[in-house]
Design a protein around this motif. Structure first.
Motif, short mmCIF file in Angstrom:
data_model
loop_
_atom_site.label_atom_id
_atom_site.label_comp_id
_atom_site.label_asym_id
_atom_site.label_seq_id
_atom_site.Cartn_x
_atom_site.Cartn_y
_atom_site.Cartn_z
N THR A 197 0.82 -1.21 0.00
CA THR A 197 0.00 0.00 0.00
C THR A 197 0.85 1.26 0.00
O THR A 197 0.53 2.24 -0.69
CB THR A 197 -0.93 0.00 1.22
N ALA A 198 1.93 1.27 0.76
CA ALA A 198 2.78 2.46 0.85
C ALA A 198 3.39 2.82 -0.50
O ALA A 198 3.46 3.99 -0.88
CB ALA A 198 3.88 2.24 1.88
N PHE A 199 3.83 1.80 -1.24
CA PHE A 199 4.44 2.05 -2.55
C PHE A 199 3.40 2.57 -3.54
O PHE A 199 3.67 3.51 -4.30
CB PHE A 199 5.08 0.77 -3.07
N ILE A 200 2.21 1.97 -3.56
CA ILE A 200 1.15 2.41 -4.47
C ILE A 200 0.74 3.84 -4.17
O ILE A 200 0.57 4.68 -5.07
CB ILE A 200 -0.05 1.47 -4.39
N GLN A 201 0.59 4.16 -2.88
CA GLN A 201 0.24 5.53 -2.50
C GLN A 201 1.33 6.51 -2.91
O GLN A 201 1.05 7.63 -3.34
CB GLN A 201 0.00 5.60 -0.99
N SER A 202 2.59 6.08 -2.79
CA SER A 202 3.71 6.96 -3.12
C SER A 202 3.77 7.26 -4.61
O SER A 202 3.96 8.41 -5.02
CB SER A 202 5.02 6.33 -2.65
N ILE A 203 3.60 6.24 -5.46
CA ILE A 203 3.68 6.48 -6.90
C ILE A 203 2.48 7.32 -7.38
O ILE A 203 2.61 8.12 -8.32
CB ILE A 203 3.78 5.17 -7.70
N LEU A 204 1.32 7.16 -6.74
CA LEU A 204 0.18 8.01 -7.08
C LEU A 204 0.42 9.44 -6.65
O LEU A 204 0.05 10.39 -7.35
CB LEU A 204 -1.09 7.46 -6.43
N TYR A 205 1.04 9.61 -5.49
CA TYR A 205 1.33 10.95 -4.98
C TYR A 205 2.35 11.67 -5.86
O TYR A 205 2.19 12.84 -6.21
CB TYR A 205 1.85 10.83 -3.55
N TYR A 206 3.41 10.96 -6.25
CA TYR A 206 4.46 11.57 -7.08
C TYR A 206 4.00 11.75 -8.53
O TYR A 206 4.52 12.62 -9.23
CB TYR A 206 5.73 10.72 -7.04
N GLY A 207 3.05 10.94 -8.97
CA GLY A 207 2.56 11.08 -10.33
C GLY A 207 1.31 11.93 -10.45
O GLY A 207 0.78 12.09 -11.55
N ALA A 208 0.88 12.51 -9.34
CA ALA A 208 -0.38 13.27 -9.33
C ALA A 208 -0.32 14.49 -10.25
O ALA A 208 -1.23 14.72 -11.05
CB ALA A 208 -0.73 13.69 -7.90
N LEU A 209 0.75 15.29 -10.15
CA LEU A 209 0.82 16.51 -10.95
C LEU A 209 0.87 16.23 -12.45
O LEU A 209 0.15 16.90 -13.22
CB LEU A 209 2.02 17.35 -10.51
N PRO A 210 1.71 15.30 -12.93
CA PRO A 210 1.65 15.00 -14.37
C PRO A 210 0.28 14.51 -14.82
O PRO A 210 -0.20 14.90 -15.89
CB PRO A 210 2.71 13.90 -14.54
N ILE A 211 -0.37 13.68 -14.01
CA ILE A 211 -1.69 13.17 -14.38
C ILE A 211 -2.72 14.30 -14.40
O ILE A 211 -3.52 14.41 -15.34
CB ILE A 211 -2.12 12.06 -13.40
N ILE A 212 -2.70 15.15 -13.38
CA ILE A 212 -3.64 16.27 -13.33
C ILE A 212 -3.44 17.20 -14.52
O ILE A 212 -4.41 17.71 -15.11
CB ILE A 212 -3.48 17.04 -12.00
N SER A 213 -2.20 17.42 -14.91
CA SER A 213 -1.92 18.29 -16.06
C SER A 213 -2.56 17.75 -17.33
O SER A 213 -3.20 18.49 -18.09
CB SER A 213 -0.40 18.43 -16.26
N LEU A 214 -2.39 16.46 -17.58
CA LEU A 214 -2.96 15.85 -18.78
C LEU A 214 -4.49 15.82 -18.72
O LEU A 214 -5.16 16.04 -19.73
CB LEU A 214 -2.41 14.44 -18.96
N VAL A 215 -5.04 15.55 -17.53
CA VAL A 215 -6.50 15.47 -17.39
C VAL A 215 -7.14 16.84 -17.62
O VAL A 215 -8.11 16.97 -18.37
CB VAL A 215 -6.88 14.91 -16.01
N LEU A 216 -6.60 17.88 -16.99
CA LEU A 216 -7.16 19.22 -17.14
C LEU A 216 -7.10 19.71 -18.58
O LEU A 216 -8.01 20.40 -19.05
CB LEU A 216 -6.43 20.21 -16.23
N ALA A 217 -6.04 19.35 -19.28
CA ALA A 217 -5.88 19.80 -20.67
C ALA A 217 -6.64 18.94 -21.66
O ALA A 217 -6.83 19.36 -22.81
CB ALA A 217 -4.40 19.83 -21.05
N GLY A 218 -7.11 17.75 -21.25
CA GLY A 218 -7.69 16.83 -22.21
C GLY A 218 -9.15 16.49 -22.05
O GLY A 218 -9.80 16.11 -23.03
#
Length: 278
Positions: A169-190
């Motif tokens: 769980t800790a690793f999955i939460q960490s990769i989602l946390y670190y990948g949040a900004l790139p994902i949000i950028s693509l979602v908002l623009a798309g």
């Protein structure tokens, strides 16, 4: 392969100059020009003393046999670098694609159902504005405010230093946390483009004759909405979904550089900057 082979060699400078400079600093005059060229062959799978067309066929031969060469900048096999980076780019792209279509399809269906309302008009205007903003502008704004100014999200890396990689769980939460900004950028623009497309398709579907027949048959609104409207409105968007996959992978070159996210795009940008041919 042929196009990239030619394009990167048309750029000024090259890995030969880079390697010769490095070797000269390390060994001084202890290595001759021929010895340097042999070292270059080991690193790049190229023969600098041969004509360009011979270098090309040698490159094609090595690649088709599974040998992608060795990176000049990182001094590691290219296959290992790509193998380690590819899952992260796929993760960012697939998660972004799922969220973009989930948000866009849902919003577009609601806009079509209450066509002409204030919500429909305001959502359409917002979708048009968001669609016109490039994803890298959104990324820069997010990394500046949410990363640097407010410190809500990390601005580099794939996961936390103290997190152990694995199915936990800790690793999955960490990769989602670190990948949040790139994902949000693509979602908002798309997602705005998807919402507008879904709205238009749904409005056309709502006026179809078979929907009138379905209502006359006494079918429930839920069944009509899911089996008739949603399914037929989404069908024309499959082609756009396939195109979006390629677009997301292409945008990773700029996006991962902005967020210092070590995926394929990040290494591709570094390779072009350093003329790392392999």
């Amino acid at each position: 392969m042929s196009i990239t082979f030619a394009m990167i060699r048309l750029m000024p400078g090259g890995p030969m100059d880079f390697l010769r400079a490095q070797m000269s600093q390390q060994v001084g005059g202890q290595m001759t020009q021929a010895e340097m060229d042999r070292k270059l062959e080991l690193f790049t799978n190229m023969h600098p003393d041969r004509p360009l067309h011979e270098q090309y066929f040698g490159y094609i031969e090595h690649v088709l046999s599974g040998d992608l060469g060795r990176s000049i900048w990182y001094n590691e096999p290219v296959a290992e670098i790509l193998g380690a980076a590819m899952p992260w780019t796929i993760f960012i792209s697939i998660v972004s694609l799922v969220v973009i279509y989930a948000a866009g399809v849902s919003l577009g269906a609601i806009m079509a159902y209450i066509e002409g309302s204030k919500f429909d008009i305001s959502s359409s205007m917002l979708s048009i504005v968001i669609t016109s903003v490039p994803f890298y502008i959104v990324a820069i704004v997010l990394v500046w405010f949410l990363g640097y100014q407010w410190g809500l999200f990390p601005i580099s890396g794939q996961f936390g230093e103290n997190v152990r990689p694995g199915y936990n769980t800790a690793f999955i939460q960490s990769i989602l946390y670190y990948g949040a900004l790139p994902i949000i950028s693509l979602v908002l623009a798309g997602f705005g483009r998807i919402a507008l497309s879904m709205r238009g398709n749904s409005i056309q579907t709502l006026g179809a004759d078979y929907l009138r027949v379905a209502r006359l048959r006494g079918l429930s609104q839920r069944r009509i909405a899911l089996r008739y409207v949603a399914r037929n409105a989404f069908l024309p968007m499959y082609t756009g979904m396939m195109i979006s996959i390629g677009t997301l992978f292409g945008s990773s070159i700029i996006l991962e550089q902005i967020f210092s996210y070590p995926g394929v795009g990040y290494y591709m940008f570094r390779a072009v900057s350093s003329r790392d041919y392999p």
